[in-house]
Design an enzyme around this catalytic site. Structure first.
Site, PDB file in Angstrom:
ATOM      1  N   ARG A   1       0.830  -1.205   0.000  1.00  0.00           N
ATOM      2  CA  ARG A   1       0.000   0.000   0.000  1.00  0.00           C
ATOM      3  C   ARG A   1       0.870   1.264   0.000  1.00  0.00           C
ATOM      4  NH1 ARG A   1      -4.999   2.454  -0.833  1.00  0.00           N
ATOM      5  NH2 ARG A   1      -5.128   4.303   0.471  1.00  0.00           N
TER       6      ARG A   1
ATOM      7  N   ASP B   1      -3.297  -4.307   2.966  1.00  0.00           N
ATOM      8  CA  ASP B   1      -4.187  -5.093   3.804  1.00  0.00           C
ATOM      9  C   ASP B   1      -5.633  -5.019   3.341  1.00  0.00           C
ATOM     10  OD1 ASP B   1      -2.204  -5.975   5.460  1.00  0.00           O
ATOM     11  OD2 ASP B   1      -2.424  -4.339   6.887  1.00  0.00           O
TER      12      ASP B   1
ATOM     13  N   ASP C   1      -4.560   0.886  14.464  1.00  0.00           N
ATOM     14  CA  ASP C   1      -3.744  -0.319  14.325  1.00  0.00           C
ATOM     15  C   ASP C   1      -3.557  -1.065  15.641  1.00  0.00           C
ATOM     16  OD1 ASP C   1      -3.431  -0.042  11.615  1.00  0.00           O
ATOM     17  OD2 ASP C   1      -1.523   1.023  11.752  1.00  0.00           O
TER      18      ASP C   1
ATOM     19  N   MET D   1     -12.994   3.981  11.149  1.00  0.00           N
ATOM     20  CA  MET D   1     -12.084   4.435  10.103  1.00  0.00           C
ATOM     21  C   MET D   1     -12.067   3.526   8.874  1.00  0.00           C
ATOM     22  SD  MET D   1      -8.922   5.912  12.394  1.00  0.00           S
ATOM     23  CE  MET D   1      -8.092   6.628  10.968  1.00  0.00           C
TER      24      MET D   1
END
Length: 394
Positions: free
Chosen positions: A65, A89, A281, A303
């Site tokens: 990413r 991811d 995270d 999010m």
């Protein structure tokens, strides 16, 4: 690493983690012609190519990413770049629209087709507003603006440590940049002139890594010392865990922090948000912790659409989790967990499974370890030093 393309001289980075995402980015930089010297442990020197390839290889871009961060530096340096759809991811829809909107406002012309983005144009300064305080969009636009013509203001900029560190690196090189660490960053570009001051920059400690190990200590009712512990960046986690009953003891002679479990941990209520909020995270490890705390805990992560994709697998371990909707879950504890054979779907889900396996009865197998290793260096080795019975198998 991407910012090194803004220089005509070598850039040396210290404290570089040995994770798979770094390996892929090194391969990407080499693929476009840069020289990457990684002969020293945790130290990397990147030299801009004499001739840069502006068509990024899909095989590498699809693995990372973070490859999107090459857009700004290459476009502002070469006036053209072609990027395939970045990988990463599977945690829900992750558009790069804010990157493109910002670069277009700065003069970039965008042609999107067949999952490729072709950009060209000489960039100029602009007054930009980000709909969401995206970390990578902020970083991309900061890098693009640093060599653009004229001043740029980025409003509603991300305030994460990653953005601050990038701005500090550029400032050391001579960038005219202000508002570092705030939601409004101002940059006066160099009108296409690359940086000519060689910089040696130390990457800050990874707060997600440190936070994960702090949570691991509580899940296993253990005690560890983390050195260095990024206390300022991890203030939201430290406050949350302290309120639950955890003990944080700073080392007065250094940056270390000892983390241990208190007599009883209280149920948690965790809502994530951009910095300075609670990091998204770290919410999967918090969910595992909640399975070992008496009472009902709740987690709210607005999010990403599919951030709770790991819940189904934690249920197999024996966790008692009730989803309210795709953004909210409730967890009951304490719940005994049992060993499972689980496949890692993304970095943070994978680390949640590893933490669950540490307290589960029996021997668990976590497949696709390479995904977890994208964000955690030598995970098995470090956990083994802390007393875990863990082996990494190819």
């Amino acid at each position: 690493m991407s910012a090194a393309l803004l220089f005509n001289v070598p850039v040396t980075l210290k404290n570089v983690p040995e994770i798979r995402d770094v390996t892929v980015m090194k391969d990407l930089l080499r693929a476009i012609g840069a020289t990457v010297d990684d002969s020293k442990v945790n130290i990397m020197t990147i030299t801009h190519p004499a001739k840069m390839t502006t068509n990024l290889p899909i095989k590498l871009v699809s693995c990372l990413r973070g490859s999107v961060l090459l857009l700004g530096p290459i476009l502002t340096r070469q006036q053209q770049v072609t990027l395939p759809q970045p990988g990463g991811d599977v945690i829900g829809k992750r558009s790069i629209s804010q990157h493109l909107i910002g670069l277009e406002a700065m003069g970039g012309m965008i042609d999107q087709k067949n999952n490729r983005y072709a950009l060209k144009g000489r960039l100029h300064g602009a007054d930009l507003y980000l709909e969401d305080a995206s970390v990578t969009a902020t970083e991309n636009l900061v890098m693009a603006a640093s060599l653009a013509h004229g001043p740029t203001t980025i409003r509603h900029a991300a305030e994460e440590q990653h953005v601050i560190a990038l701005c500090q690196l550029l400032a050391e090189a001579g960038a005219d940049i202000s508002g570092i660490g705030t939601s409004e960053i101002r940059i006066t570009g160099r009108d296409g002139q690359p940086f000519n001051k060689s910089v040696t920059f130390t990457i800050p400690p990874d707060e997600i890594d440190a936070g994960t190990f702090a949570i691991a200590a509580l899940i296993t009712k253990g005690k560890i010392t983390i050195d260095p512990y990024p206390a300022h960046t991890l203030r939201p986690l430290t406050e949350k865990l302290t309120n639950l009953g955890a003990k944080f003891t700073p080392n007065p002679n250094g940056q270390a922090m000892t983390v241990s479990v208190g007599e009883n941990l209280h149920p948690l209520a965790c809502k994530v948000g951009p910095a300075p909020g609670f990091p998204t995270d770290l919410q999967p490890p918090m969910a595992v912790l909640a399975t070992q705390i008496k009472g009902w805990s709740t987690i709210h992560d607005w999010m990403y659409d599919n951030r709770f994709g790991y819940v189904e697998e934690l249920l197999k371990f024996g966790a008692h989790i009730v989803p309210y909707d795709q953004h909210r879950i409730a967890i009951a504890g304490p719940t005994p967990l049992s060993a499972q054979h689980i496949y890692s779907r993304d970095i943070r889900a994978g680390i949640a499974f590893v933490l669950a396996a540490l307290v589960a009865e029996g021997t668990s197998v976590i497949d696709h370890a390479s995904i977890v290793e994208r964000g955690y260096a030598n995970l098995a080795g470090r956990l083994k030093k802390l007393g875990a019975e863990i082996e990494r198998q190819d």
